[in-house]
Enzyme design. Structure first.
Site, PDB file in Angstrom:
ATOM      1  N   ASP A   6       0.965  -1.310   0.064  1.00 53.94           N
ATOM      2  CA  ASP A   6      -0.089  -0.101  -0.068  1.00 53.94           C
ATOM      3  C   ASP A   6       0.960   1.239   0.036  1.00 53.94           C
ATOM      4  O   ASP A   6       2.007   1.213   0.180  1.00 53.94           O
ATOM      5  CB  ASP A   6      -0.829  -0.018   1.222  1.00 53.94           C
ATOM      6  CG  ASP A   6      -1.764   1.340   1.381  1.00 53.94           C
ATOM      7  OD1 ASP A   6      -2.379   1.563   0.384  1.00 53.94           O
ATOM      8  OD2 ASP A   6      -1.890   1.935   2.628  1.00 53.94           O
ATOM      9  N   ASP A   8      -0.268   5.204   0.915  1.00 54.36           N
ATOM     10  CA  ASP A   8      -0.658   6.179   1.900  1.00 54.36           C
ATOM     11  C   ASP A   8      -0.604   5.371   3.289  1.00 54.36           C
ATOM     12  O   ASP A   8      -1.491   4.572   3.499  1.00 54.36           O
ATOM     13  CB  ASP A   8      -1.821   7.064   1.659  1.00 54.36           C
ATOM     14  CG  ASP A   8      -1.787   7.776   0.591  1.00 54.36           C
ATOM     15  OD1 ASP A   8      -0.756   7.951  -0.098  1.00 54.36           O
ATOM     16  OD2 ASP A   8      -2.875   8.520   0.228  1.00 54.36           O
ATOM     17  N   ASP A 210      -1.984  -0.605   6.005  1.00 62.76           N
ATOM     18  CA  ASP A 210      -2.370  -0.157   7.390  1.00 62.76           C
ATOM     19  C   ASP A 210      -3.681  -0.063   7.439  1.00 62.76           C
ATOM     20  O   ASP A 210      -4.093   0.082   8.649  1.00 62.76           O
ATOM     21  CB  ASP A 210      -1.382   1.088   7.418  1.00 62.76           C
ATOM     22  CG  ASP A 210      -2.141   2.316   6.550  1.00 62.76           C
ATOM     23  OD1 ASP A 210      -2.417   2.060   5.215  1.00 62.76           O
ATOM     24  OD2 ASP A 210      -2.683   3.265   7.101  1.00 62.76           O
TER      25      ASP A 210
END
EC number: 3.1.3.70
Length: 269
Positions: A6, A8, A210
């Site tokens: 991922d 961001d 996250d």
């Protein structure tokens, strides 16, 4: 070995979008020729710019698993896909026009506002992206990030979206309206299959994320790594064997990849 990541809040810091602290591990995987596959809610144009900054030209997955892009001629692979310009593309998502039509139907009832309803300036305020990056974030092909006035309405909205062939997922900053047949996990499955068909075996896979929308990706890899949020709290993930990074953003990413590479070199994985 293939690394799926991922952006961001994971490879890129939540607060400033920097990957500075991840540079040591990024350089190490580049030297080893390990593919780094970006798996993000960002658009194709955003990812192209980030790949250029990272100094890589690898497959990438955009808009929460809506499409997989392989550079044409990538590693000499034979891939069943749509050929468009510089890419070999496998599409899983709905057309953006269909997404917007649904948003238009329900946005007043649920008090939601998508990127298509916002000016570039509004996106800048919500994301802290530079203006030129916010412009790229607005140029969508498959999905719509949105904000909602009352989060208690999300469950009702999810039910209506489901009936129309859509679903809602949650990223680090926004909810996202996406096609029912897509998610990051399904797109990762496709990339793994391409590597298997061309290498003759399934490579070891690592995944880092996250947020809630990263969970399908983390379920599809051999070594799932959960990066904490900026407040040091972790997304709730019930996944056996998941590794929790100590630090958020690029620092946690760097430490996790460095440790995994060391373990592999010692024959631990």
């Amino acid at each position: 070995m293939v690394i799926f990541t991922d952006l961001d809040g994971t490879l890129l810091n939540h607060e400033d979008y920097s990957f500075k602290d991840a540079i040591p591990s990024l350089e190490r995987i580049k030297k080893k020729g390990i593919p780094l596959v970006i798996v993000t809610s960002k658009t194709k144009k955003e990812v192209e710019l980030i790949q250029k900054e990272l100094g890589i030209e690898e497959p990438f997955i955009v808009e929460n698993g809506a499409a997989v892009f392989f550079p044409k001629g990538y590693r000499g692979f034979n891939i069943r896909c749509d050929q468009e310009n510089r890419y070999c593309i496998i599409k899983l998502g709905r057309d953006y026009r269909e997404i917007r039509d649904f948003i238009e139907k329900i946005k007043d009832k649920f008090k939601i506002k998508g990127f298509g309803d916002m000016t570039v300036e509004e996106i800048v305020r919500l994301t802290d992206l530079p203006y030129d990056r916010a412009e790229l974030a607005k140029e969508r092909d498959f999905t719509e990030p949105f904000i909602i006035e009352d989060e208690k309405d999300i469950k009702d909205l999810e039910e209506i979206a489901e009936k129309e062939g859509f679903k809602i997922t949650k990223g680090g900053r926004f909810y996202h309206l996406i096609g029912k047949g897509q998610d990051k996990g399904r797109a990762v499955q496709i990339v793994k299959k391409v590597f298997e068909e061309n290498y003759g075996e399934v490579p070891l896979t690592v995944g880092l994320g996250d947020s809630r929308n990263d969970i399908p990706m983390l379920r599809e890899v051999d070594i799932p790594i959960l990066i904490p949020h900026i407040n040091k709290k972790y997304e709730s993930v019930n996944l056996p064997g998941i590794i929790k990074a100590e630090y958020p953003g690029s620092k946690g990413w760097n430490e996790s990849i460095w440790r995994i590479l060391n373990e592999i070199e010692r024959g631990c994985c």
